[in-house]
Design a protein around this motif. Structure first.
Motif, PDB file in Angstrom:
ATOM      1  N   LYS A  97       2.445   0.946   5.520  1.00  0.00           N
ATOM      2  CA  LYS A  97       3.264   2.849   6.756  1.00  0.00           C
ATOM      3  C   LYS A  97       1.411   3.201   6.223  1.00  0.00           C
ATOM      4  N   ASN A  98       1.269   3.238   7.048  1.00  0.00           N
ATOM      5  CA  ASN A  98      -0.421   4.118   7.304  1.00  0.00           C
ATOM      6  C   ASN A  98      -1.517   3.728   6.615  1.00  0.00           C
ATOM      7  N   ASP A 102       1.412  -1.151  -5.055  1.00  0.00           N
ATOM      8  CA  ASP A 102      -0.597  -0.675  -5.053  1.00  0.00           C
ATOM      9  C   ASP A 102      -1.250  -1.047  -5.424  1.00  0.00           C
ATOM     10  N   GLY A 147       0.708  -1.450  -0.450  1.00  0.00           N
ATOM     11  CA  GLY A 147      -0.105   0.222   0.002  1.00  0.00           C
ATOM     12  C   GLY A 147       0.735   1.415   0.089  1.00  0.00           C
ATOM     13  N   VAL A 192      -3.475   4.033  -8.391  1.00  0.00           N
ATOM     14  CA  VAL A 192      -2.446   4.164  -7.955  1.00  0.00           C
ATOM     15  C   VAL A 192      -1.512   4.205  -8.664  1.00  0.00           C
ATOM     16  N   ASN A 237       1.570   3.412  -2.157  1.00  0.00           N
ATOM     17  CA  ASN A 237       0.951   4.666  -2.375  1.00  0.00           C
ATOM     18  C   ASN A 237       2.353   5.336  -3.873  1.00  0.00           C
ATOM     19  N   ASN A 255      -3.357  -6.265  -5.458  1.00  0.00           N
ATOM     20  CA  ASN A 255      -4.484  -5.760  -4.842  1.00  0.00           C
ATOM     21  C   ASN A 255      -4.085  -6.792  -2.984  1.00  0.00           C
ATOM     22  N   MET A 256      -3.167  -6.168  -2.192  1.00  0.00           N
ATOM     23  CA  MET A 256      -2.751  -6.410  -0.525  1.00  0.00           C
ATOM     24  C   MET A 256      -4.070  -8.027  -0.461  1.00  0.00           C
TER      25      MET A 256
END
Ligand code: SAM
Length: 341
Positions: A240-241, A205, A182, A209, A184, A226-227
């Protein structure tokens, strides 16, 4: 006192829009370019606005000075450490104010009470305000908003990562590969690849994106995926976040998928989570308040949350990790956790 508090808290959203307005008008850039304290009329002419609005601009600046975004001396307005973060060429943090004040998000906050009373089980406030659609769909359907989101993430990420190598010099010791799950458009992996050149870095990501990532930058690889379904193998993962956007069961699933994809090393393979820990001890009341604000944002937009130490503990062990540690140094309001398979 109490009356003032209620009035203040009711009106305080205006500060968010004043900050957005400062970013839209590039007030920081104009004061910076002026090179010395900038009088109101010079600021007004530089935008430019019609002279009858000069006094109104002065009132906007009065609020922003009161909020310590700008400072003022007899000669005019000057930058503060806060307004320096709005400078587009440095950090561009105005992108975050611009993104979070967009109507799809402000609409969400307006229906929070209605959602508590009438929202269907499993629905989010965001879905109630946006015709039943989950939040990630919006960025795909509205590329302009998606771009604003990516810009906001990039700006915050650059600030967070500024001192990363200095704060955690040994975090990647002995490792050869890292996937930013993820991640970004690749802001964090680019900074990590520069600071730790021995690491092969990849960003994972969603396809729309990573399409915005700089594909000519050969310092990192890009995987569109897709994680929730598949995570490419590596010796280390950065998340992260991201997990604060997901409910507990999804976090456990994502962490289990990382554990399966981890390429074991005798010492070193790990998952690094960067996210808020709500009850992490620090002496910064602003950070605590920011944690609560993010928590409500997560609740409304994704039906997820910012977590306490115990909640992180349950998720990490629930995903089958043998242990973990929390670093004492924070990255802004976020904490850094290392998970061992
Ligand atoms: C809050 S942003 C954090 C971005 C980045 N890690 C950072 O710290 O700046 C969450 C990221 O998760 C990505 N994301 C959401 N759902 C995803 C999925 N199913 N698979 C992969 N990435 C996803 C979003 O596109 C977004 O880039």
């Amino acid at each position: 006192m109490e009356l003032t508090s209620v009035l203040n808290q009711s009106l305080t959203y205006i500060s968010s829009f004043a900050l957005k307005c400062a970013a839209d008008l590039d007030i920081s850039g104009r004061i910076q370019a002026y090179g010395r304290p900038m009088p109101l009329n010079e600021l007004a002419r530089s935008i430019p606005i019609s002279p009858e609005k000069d006094m109104m601009l002065g009132r906007l600046m009065a609020l922003l000075v009161q909020k310590e975004v700008f400072a003022q001396d007899e000669a005019g307005y000057v930058l503060t450490p806060v307004s320096k973060l709005l400078l587009t060429e440095h950090s561009n943090m105005g992108a975050f104010a611009r993104y979070i004040t967009q109507p799809p998000f402000t609409k969400v906050m307006c229906v929070m009470g209605e959602w508590f009373k009438e929202g269907a089980a499993g629905s989010t406030v965001y879905m109630m305000a946006n015709d039943g659609k989950p939040s990630w769909d919006l960025f795909k359907e509205n590329p302009q908003l998606g771009k604003l989101f990516n810009e906001a993430m990039t700006s915050r990420c650059k600030q967070q990562m500024r001192d990363f190598a200095k704060s955690y010099p040994h975090i990647f010791d002995g490792l050869n590969s890292l996937v930013d799950v993820g991640g970004n458009t690749g802001t964090a992996v680019k900074i990590i690849a520069e600071a730790f050149p021995f690491l092969r870095c990849t960003v994972l990501d969603l396809p729309h994106v990573v399409a915005e990532a700089n594909l000519e930058d050969d310092s990192f690889n890009v995987v569109a995926g897709n994680m929730l379904e598949q995570i490419p193998p590596a010796e280390a993962f950065l998340i992260k976040n991201v997990l604060h956007d997901w409910r507990d069961e999804d976090c456990v699933g994502i962490l289990k998928r990382c554990k399966e994809a981890i390429e074991p090393r005798k010492d070193g393979s790990k998952v690094i989570i960067v996210d808020i820990i709500q009850d992490f001890k620090n002496n910064n009341p602003k950070a605590t308040e920011t944690g609560h604000l993010f928590d409500i944002l997560m609740m409304c937009c994704h039906g997820s949350k910012e977590r306490t130490k115990q909640e992180w503990h349950d998720i990490i062990l629930g995903a089958g990790y043998s242990g973990y540690k929390i670093h004492p140094a924070q990255l802004g309001v976020d904490c850094v956790m290392e998970l061992y398979p």
